[in-house]
Design a protein around this motif. Structure first.
Motif, PDB file in Angstrom:
ATOM      1  N   THR A 134      25.619   2.009 -23.154  1.00 18.40           N
ATOM      2  CA  THR A 134      24.998   2.286 -21.858  1.00 18.40           C
ATOM      3  C   THR A 134      24.860   1.082 -20.944  1.00 18.40           C
ATOM      4  O   THR A 134      24.858   1.228 -19.723  1.00 18.40           O
ATOM      5  N   GLN A 135      24.718  -0.126 -21.503  1.00 17.47           N
ATOM      6  CA  GLN A 135      24.516  -1.307 -20.664  1.00 17.47           C
ATOM      7  C   GLN A 135      24.528  -2.559 -21.517  1.00 17.47           C
ATOM      8  O   GLN A 135      24.327  -2.499 -22.730  1.00 17.47           O
ATOM      9  N   PRO A 136      24.727  -3.733 -20.901  1.00 15.07           N
ATOM     10  CA  PRO A 136      24.529  -4.987 -21.623  1.00 15.07           C
ATOM     11  C   PRO A 136      23.038  -5.215 -21.898  1.00 15.07           C
ATOM     12  O   PRO A 136      22.161  -4.546 -21.331  1.00 15.07           O
ATOM     13  N   ARG A 137      22.759  -6.169 -22.750  1.00 13.69           N
ATOM     14  CA  ARG A 137      21.381  -6.627 -22.947  1.00 13.69           C
ATOM     15  C   ARG A 137      20.819  -7.121 -21.614  1.00 13.69           C
ATOM     16  O   ARG A 137      21.522  -7.764 -20.836  1.00 13.69           O
ATOM     17  N   VAL A 138      19.575  -6.823 -21.359  1.00 13.74           N
ATOM     18  CA  VAL A 138      18.936  -7.336 -20.144  1.00 13.74           C
ATOM     19  C   VAL A 138      18.624  -8.824 -20.324  1.00 13.74           C
ATOM     20  O   VAL A 138      18.420  -9.303 -21.431  1.00 13.74           O
ATOM     21  N   THR A 139      18.590  -9.557 -19.201  1.00 10.40           N
ATOM     22  CA  THR A 139      18.327 -11.001 -19.272  1.00 10.40           C
ATOM     23  C   THR A 139      16.825 -11.237 -19.375  1.00 10.40           C
ATOM     24  O   THR A 139      16.157 -11.541 -18.401  1.00 10.40           O
ATOM     25  N   CYS A 140      16.316 -11.080 -20.576  1.00  9.55           N
ATOM     26  CA  CYS A 140      14.879 -11.185 -20.837  1.00  9.55           C
ATOM     27  C   CYS A 140      14.561 -12.502 -21.526  1.00  9.55           C
ATOM     28  O   CYS A 140      15.279 -12.926 -22.435  1.00  9.55           O
TER      29      CYS A 140
END
Length: 222
Positions: free
Chosen positions: A120-126
Motif C-alpha cells: 500500500t505504501q512505503p514506510r512513513v518518515t517517522c
C-alpha cells in the motif's frame, strides 16, 4: 548465473507499545519488535500480539504489516559500521529475504503462508525508527538511500511463520516501485506524469494519494 532464491519470510516480529525516553521527553512507541516462534495469525489490522503507539501514523487497515529486508539490514550494518542487526531492528513485523524496494510495486499482492497481502505504501518518515536505531536522522537516510521498506494491508487473514515462501500473485498497475513512490513524495524534481500514475493506483494509501494530488495541483510543498 545462479537464479536468485525465491523471496522468503525470515522472521515474524511483534511488540506492544511502551514509554521510552527520547531527547528529554517520553515517547509511547511500539517500534521495539522481537521475533516469535511458530505460526502467528495476521488479522485485518495487525499481527496478533503487535501494537502501535501512534495509530495516526502507523497501523490500521492500510498499514497492518511493516516489511523490511535482510539485504537492507546488511546495507545499513556496513554503512553505519555496526556489527549486526536483529530481526525486527527497524521496527518491521516481517523480516524478509528478497522483495527489494526497487522491485516491489505499490499494488503488488503476495501470498505468505495462509494469508494474502497487498503493498500500500512505503514506510512513513517517522523519527521513531531513529529512536530505535540510535540514529536521529535515520528516517531521512532511509529516503536518501532508497531503502524505506513498505506496508501491507491484509487481503486474506491467516497464519504465517518464519520460513514461509513469499509468492507474488498480482503485479500492481503502472509498475511504480516502493522506492520510486517514496522518492516521488519526499525528493525534488518530480515527474508530473508519474504523479498522475501514482494517483491512479487503487491500492495506494489515501493519505499518499492525497499528497500526490496536492503536489500535482500546486497545493503541496515544491
Amino acid at each position: 548465473m545462479n537464479k536468485p532464491a525465491a523471496p522468503r519470510l525470515l522472521s515474524v516480529n511483534v511488540g506492544l507499545p511502551r514509554n521510552v525516553p527520547w531527547q528529554g521527553r517520553t515517547v509511547f512507541t511500539g517500534v521495539w519488535k522481537t521475533p516469535v516462534d511458530g505460526p502467528r495469525l495476521v488479522r485485518r489490522l495487525n499481527v496478533d500480539g503487535d501494537g502501535q503507539g501512534d495509530p495516526d501514523g502507523h497501523g490500521g487497515e492500510m498499514r497492518a504489516v511493516l516489511v523490511y529486508q535482510r539485504e537492507s539490514h546488511e546495507y545499513w550494518r556496513a554503512f553505519l559500521g555496526r556489527d549486526s542487526y536483529e530481526h525486527g531492528q527497524f521496527g518491521e513485523n516481517f523480516t524478509v529475504e528478497g522483495l527489494p524496494d526497487d522491485d516491489v510495486c505499490i499494488g503488488d499482492r503476495y501470498r505468505i503462508g495462509d494469508a494474502e497481502f497487498e503493498v500500500t505504501q512505503p514506510r512513513v518518515t517517522c523519527y521513531r525508527v531513529g529512536l530505535r536505531m540510535g540514529v536521529p536522522d535515520m528516517a531521512a537516510l532511509l529516503v536518501a538511500h532508497h531503502r524505506p521498506g513498505f506496508y501491507l494491508r491484509v487481503i486474506t487473514e491467516g497464519h504465517v511463520r518464519a520460513g514461509d515462501e513469499i509468492v507474488r500473485t498480482r503485479r500492481g498497475p503502472h509498475a511504480m516501485t516502493v522506492a520510486e513512490i517514496d522518492a516521488l513524495l519526499y525528493l525534488p524534481d518530480r515527474d508530473p506524469a508519474r504523479l498522475r500514475d501514482a494517483i491512479d493506483i487503487p491500492a495506494l494509501s489515501p493519505g499518499w494519494r492525497q499528497s500526490f494530488h496536492e503536489l500535482l495541483t500546486g497545493g503541496g510543498s515544491p
